[in-house]
Write a protein that holds these residues in place. Structure first.
Motif, mmCIF file in Angstrom:
data_model
loop_
_atom_site.group_PDB
_atom_site.id
_atom_site.type_symbol
_atom_site.label_atom_id
_atom_site.label_comp_id
_atom_site.label_asym_id
_atom_site.label_seq_id
_atom_site.Cartn_x
_atom_site.Cartn_y
_atom_site.Cartn_z
ATOM 1 N N GLN A 1 0.835 -1.212 0.000
ATOM 2 C CA GLN A 1 0.000 0.000 0.000
ATOM 3 C C GLN A 1 0.866 1.257 0.000
ATOM 4 O O GLN A 1 0.573 2.224 -0.718
ATOM 5 N N GLN B 1 2.472 1.925 -3.456
ATOM 6 C CA GLN B 1 1.528 2.543 -4.400
ATOM 7 C C GLN B 1 1.425 4.046 -4.144
ATOM 8 O O GLN B 1 1.386 4.853 -5.086
ATOM 9 N N ARG B 2 1.392 4.398 -2.878
ATOM 10 C CA ARG B 2 1.327 5.815 -2.505
ATOM 11 C C ARG B 2 2.596 6.550 -2.925
ATOM 12 O O ARG B 2 2.535 7.664 -3.477
ATOM 13 N N TRP B 3 3.760 5.933 -2.677
ATOM 14 C CA TRP B 3 5.030 6.570 -3.033
ATOM 15 C C TRP B 3 5.154 6.749 -4.549
ATOM 16 O O TRP B 3 5.619 7.781 -5.020
ATOM 17 N N ASP B 4 4.747 5.732 -5.298
ATOM 18 C CA ASP B 4 4.826 5.826 -6.759
ATOM 19 C C ASP B 4 3.988 6.995 -7.276
ATOM 20 O O ASP B 4 4.403 7.727 -8.184
ATOM 21 N N LYS B 5 2.829 7.179 -6.674
ATOM 22 C CA LYS B 5 1.944 8.278 -7.091
ATOM 23 C C LYS B 5 2.540 9.628 -6.708
ATOM 24 O O LYS B 5 2.562 10.568 -7.514
ATOM 25 N N MET B 6 3.055 9.728 -5.475
ATOM 26 C CA MET B 6 3.654 10.977 -5.005
ATOM 27 C C MET B 6 4.856 11.382 -5.846
ATOM 28 O O MET B 6 5.069 12.559 -6.140
ATOM 29 N N ALA C 1 5.651 10.633 -8.949
ATOM 30 C CA ALA C 1 5.484 10.685 -10.406
ATOM 31 C C ALA C 1 6.082 11.953 -11.033
ATOM 32 O O ALA C 1 6.707 11.883 -12.099
#
Length: 304
Positions: free
Chosen positions: A183, A186-191, A193
């Motif tokens: 989880q 996923q948050r880090w990948d979005k942040m 980008a």
């Protein structure tokens, strides 16, 4: 009942409760770096007693083999280190002086995290003239959370093998960690980008895994060769290079001497991002989750 009698009645009860909540035998773990101490804690909880050999403000390449470290290795049942020659300058001395057969090279009690990930920057040739080059590749694997996930699987398996009586505990904690880590990733990948493709300067060749994960573009390093401090002449060369190929951020680890980065920052007019690099490298990097939260936060802040 007066308070004196109450105190004498409750203290034995408290002692019994503490005894019941503490494992009869906690696995003695020697962790070479803070990130592996933190990961072991996630997977073992109270089943492990963890000694951390270094802190985030130390260069993990250069550690003094102090008597306290030797004693900790002597008592260890499991040693969790990076490997890939990161500790080559000090760990062999500890192993030799401690004389603990359980954690010697090749034994189940020695666990090297870098054995379980794909290494980057594996040299095509070995020559000390090229600086501090590691034969197995760059050892700074902890800057990519995907590597942490891979090491967690292997470490939980090793803990279960060494302490079979609590294998179910390690596997349950691994499952819980995997859920929370997935989880968070996923948050880090979005942040992160917006950071993809960002040109950077690195002070030390300590970030290829971070660069691979986030898609950063390393323009140049402040070290003329890995592990070699830059001269003023070389820094001038770096400055000239940046006039032709600009970068947006200079990256250094919390333990690095910041003078070279600051010199370049003032002249190239680009900010320095001081990354925690490992657990404890900043106030926010108190555990593995905080490590990556703060890493991305510092990069985004510098990139504005």
């Amino acid at each position: 009942m007066n308070t004196t009698k109450l105190r004498f009645i409750t203290l034995p009860a408290l002692t019994m409760l503490c005894a019941l909540s503490t494992p009869a035998h906690a696995l003695k773990v020697f962790a070479c770096e803070p990130e592996w101490a933190a990961l072991t804690k996630e997977l073992a909880g109270d089943q492990a007693s963890i000694y951390t050999a270094t802190n985030a403000l130390q260069d993990p390449h250069q550690v003094q083999a102090k008597p306290s470290l030797i004693a900790a290795v002597r008592n260890a049942e499991l040693m969790v280190c990076t490997g890939a020659e990161l500790e080559a300058g000090w760990l062999p001395v500890l192993l030799r002086q401690a004389g603990n057969p359980a954690v010697q090279t090749g034994q189940p009690g020695q666990f090297n995290a870098a054995d379980y990930v794909r290494k980057l920057e594996v040299p095509a040739r070995l020559d000390r003239a090229d600086g501090d080059v590691h034969a197995s590749g760059n050892p700074h694997i902890q800057t990519d959370p995907r590597n942490i996930a891979a090491v967690a699987q292997a470490l939980a398996k090793r803990l279960s093998e060494l302490d079979a009586a609590h294998a179910s505990v390690y596997q349950a904690r691994l499952q819980d960690f995997n859920t929370r880590w997935s989880q968070a990733m996923q948050r880090w990948d979005k942040m992160a980008a917006p950071l993809k493709g960002m040109p950077i300067v690195v002070q030390h060749k300590g970030f290829p895994y971070l660069e691979s994960w986030l898609g950063l573009n390393e323009v140049i390093s402040l070290e003329p060769k890995p592990g070699v401090e830059p001269s003023s002449a070389y820094l001038s060369t770096v400055l000239a290079q940046l006039q032709k190929q600009p970068a947006k951020v200079i990256i250094r680890a919390a333990y690095n001497d910041g003078r070279g980065s600051q010199w370049l920052s003032e002249r190239a007019r680009i900010p320095v991002a001081v990354l925690p690099f490992t657990v404890g490298g900043s106030d926010k990097a108190r555990d593995l989750f905080g490590l990556f939260d703060d890493t991305i936060e510092q990069l985004l802040k510098a990139a504005k």
